[in-house]
Design an enzyme around this catalytic site. Structure first.
Site, mmCIF file in Angstrom:
data_model
loop_
_atom_site.group_PDB
_atom_site.id
_atom_site.type_symbol
_atom_site.label_atom_id
_atom_site.label_comp_id
_atom_site.label_asym_id
_atom_site.label_seq_id
_atom_site.Cartn_x
_atom_site.Cartn_y
_atom_site.Cartn_z
ATOM 1 N N ASP A 58 8.318 -5.318 4.651
ATOM 2 C CA ASP A 58 7.632 -4.056 4.913
ATOM 3 C C ASP A 58 6.416 -4.047 3.992
ATOM 4 O O ASP A 58 6.546 -3.922 2.778
ATOM 5 C CB ASP A 58 8.576 -2.883 4.591
ATOM 6 C CG ASP A 58 7.883 -1.523 4.709
ATOM 7 O OD1 ASP A 58 6.686 -1.478 5.035
ATOM 8 O OD2 ASP A 58 8.576 -0.502 4.465
ATOM 9 N N LYS B 247 -1.776 3.781 5.629
ATOM 10 C CA LYS B 247 -2.166 3.562 4.230
ATOM 11 C C LYS B 247 -3.416 2.699 4.143
ATOM 12 O O LYS B 247 -4.411 3.119 3.593
ATOM 13 C CB LYS B 247 -1.022 2.913 3.444
ATOM 14 C CG LYS B 247 0.012 3.916 2.954
ATOM 15 C CD LYS B 247 1.254 3.933 3.767
ATOM 16 C CE LYS B 247 2.200 5.041 3.312
ATOM 17 N NZ LYS B 247 3.536 4.864 3.836
ATOM 18 N N TRP C 171 11.857 3.418 0.195
ATOM 19 C CA TRP C 171 11.661 2.910 1.557
ATOM 20 C C TRP C 171 12.598 1.747 1.848
ATOM 21 O O TRP C 171 13.120 1.625 2.958
ATOM 22 C CB TRP C 171 10.199 2.517 1.796
ATOM 23 C CG TRP C 171 9.277 3.698 1.755
ATOM 24 C CD1 TRP C 171 8.281 3.939 0.851
ATOM 25 C CD2 TRP C 171 9.264 4.824 2.656
ATOM 26 N NE1 TRP C 171 7.660 5.139 1.137
ATOM 27 C CE2 TRP C 171 8.242 5.694 2.228
ATOM 28 C CE3 TRP C 171 10.024 5.173 3.783
ATOM 29 C CZ2 TRP C 171 7.957 6.900 2.889
ATOM 30 C CZ3 TRP C 171 9.748 6.361 4.439
ATOM 31 C CH2 TRP C 171 8.720 7.209 3.988
HETATM 32 C C1 LIG Z 1 4.847 5.108 4.107
HETATM 33 C C2 LIG Z 1 5.825 4.010 4.101
HETATM 34 C C3 LIG Z 1 6.838 3.911 5.069
HETATM 35 C C4 LIG Z 1 7.035 4.970 6.146
HETATM 36 O O1 LIG Z 1 6.027 4.897 7.070
HETATM 37 P P1 LIG Z 1 6.044 5.817 8.383
HETATM 38 O O2 LIG Z 1 4.919 5.218 9.162
HETATM 39 O O3 LIG Z 1 5.823 7.214 7.939
HETATM 40 O O4 LIG Z 1 7.351 5.654 9.055
HETATM 41 C C5 LIG Z 1 7.682 2.836 5.028
HETATM 42 N N1 LIG Z 1 7.565 1.900 4.082
HETATM 43 C C6 LIG Z 1 6.625 1.952 3.125
HETATM 44 C C7 LIG Z 1 6.539 0.884 2.089
HETATM 45 C C8 LIG Z 1 5.730 3.013 3.109
HETATM 46 O O5 LIG Z 1 4.783 3.091 2.149
#
Ligand SMILES: *Cc1c(COP(=O)(O)O)cnc(C)c1O
Length: 359
Positions: free
Chosen positions: A171, A195, A100
């Site tokens: 993030d 999540k 990511w």
């Molecule tokens: C799942 C995830 C993403 C992507 O998320 P989306 O909402 O599908 O764009 C980005 N960064 C991390 C750390 C993730 O776990």
């Protein structure tokens, strides 16, 4: 049979939340209409949006120096939106600790320079590089990190200190609200909801107000953070269902005692699982001990065929979604806030029995 769902995202939601949402879906608080049938600006929905924000502020102890925004497009849109708003031709620092963060850096390259300060890509992201080795740019527009690497299974337990004046951007998609953090250390925090916060369809963005003025006028209205800040995230129709469930999940978290309380449970759940992994030679986790994620526990059996057998038999036993990410294979147990400790106990019991039969 009780099912424990170890999916990485969309992931488990608290049962209580789903049952309440089920009721309110067709008749919201006796008004005769379902929650999804109500105007986002109406008397009934507006307080839901406000509660989502106030819950987030209360739980994360967010000061008035920050805006709390709800934006569609998931965390992936934030990869480019961040760069569009705050980079715009300059150079930003990125630490590569998983797929990511790699994707975030790639998006930034469309709007300026993504300077890689550290990377564990060569060793398949099996650790977080020591901050002592980071090549930080004192003039960077920001420093970007990914606090929990959902695919690789690693997590930061402390955060780097960027040079004076460089905002730290994180993030936190897969560990937001799983542990207490000091929001004041960050310029911006973002997370896709699916999540730890609710369903897919919304990203939470917490941004320091002084950063809003960095955006150039030419950035499209819908992609400017200031548009969301100035309109309570309702410049256009917001993702009402995702915000509604986020309000319920944060109500649930408050009732559980807040983030400090759930952090204790998360520490206990992860410790149980890693302690077991450390005791056996049958299972193996590739992640450096000091960086092991409390949210995504990545492990393998002796070989890929055995991994597949493990996942299939676990599924049949009600322990679902244990397959590792398609990029890395193996197995992964995602144990976010909504996963009860009993789910982890059931997984360990299953792993022991599987090892006894196949070891
Ligand atoms: C799942 C995830 C993403 C992507 O998320 P989306 O909402 O599908 O764009 C980005 N960064 C991390 C750390 C993730 O776990």
């Amino acid at each position: 049979m009780a099912v424990y769902n170890f999916a990485a995202g969309p992931a488990m939601l608290p049962k209580e939340v789903m049952l309440l949402a089920q009721q309110e879906f067709s008749d919201y608080k006796g008004c005769g209409s379902g929650i999804m049938e109500l105007s986002h600006r109406g008397k009934l929905f507006a307080p839901v949006r406000d509660r989502a924000e106030s819950n987030v502020r209360e739980l994360m102890n967010i000061s008035d120096d920050y805006e709390v925004l709800f934006i569609q497009g998931g965390a992936s849109l934030q990869f480019c939106m961040l760069a569009m708003n705050l980079l715009n031709g300059g150079s930003a620092d990125y630490a590569l600790t998983g797929v990511w963060s790699d994707k975030a850096a790639k998006e930034a390259k469309n709007f300026g320079t993504a300077h890689i300060v550290a990377s564990s890509k060569e060793t398949k992201y099996d650790h977080i590089p020591c901050f002592c080795e980071w090549d930080l740019d004192p003039k960077a527009a920001y420093l970007h990190i990914t606090s929990n690497n959902t695919v690789a299974g690693s997590e930061y337990f402390d955060f780097p200190t960027p040079p004076e004046g460089v905002p730290l951007i994180v993030d936190m998609s897969s560990d937001i609200m799983s542990r207490v953090i000091d929001v004041n250390k960050f310029g911006m925090i973002y997370a896709g909801a699916q999540k730890n916060l609710g369903p897919a369809g919304v990203a939470l963005v917490v941004i320091r107000k002084d950063l809003l003025s960095r955006t150039k006028d030419c950035v499209p209205t819908m992609l400017k953070y200031s548009t969301y800040a100035e309109n309570k995230s309702m410049f256009n129709t917001p993702p009402t269902f995702a915000i509604y469930i986020l309000a319920l999940v944060t109500d649930w978290l408050k009732a559980k005692g807040g983030i400090a309380a759930i952090e204790k449970v998360n520490i206990a759940k992860a410790a149980k699982l890693y302690n077991y992994l450390d005791q056996t030679d049958f299972y193996f986790t590739p992640v450096a001990k000091e960086n092991r994620s409390r949210m995504n526990v990545v492990f393998r059996t002796p070989n890929a065929d055995m991994d597949a057998k493990f996942v299939a038999e676990a599924t049949a036993a009600g322990l679902t979604e244990l397959k590792g990410h398609r990029l890395v294979g193996g197995c992964r147990a995602s144990i976010y806030n909504a996963m009860p400790e009993e789910g982890v106990d059931a997984l360990i019991a299953f792993m022991k029995e599987f090892e006894r039969v196949n070891g």
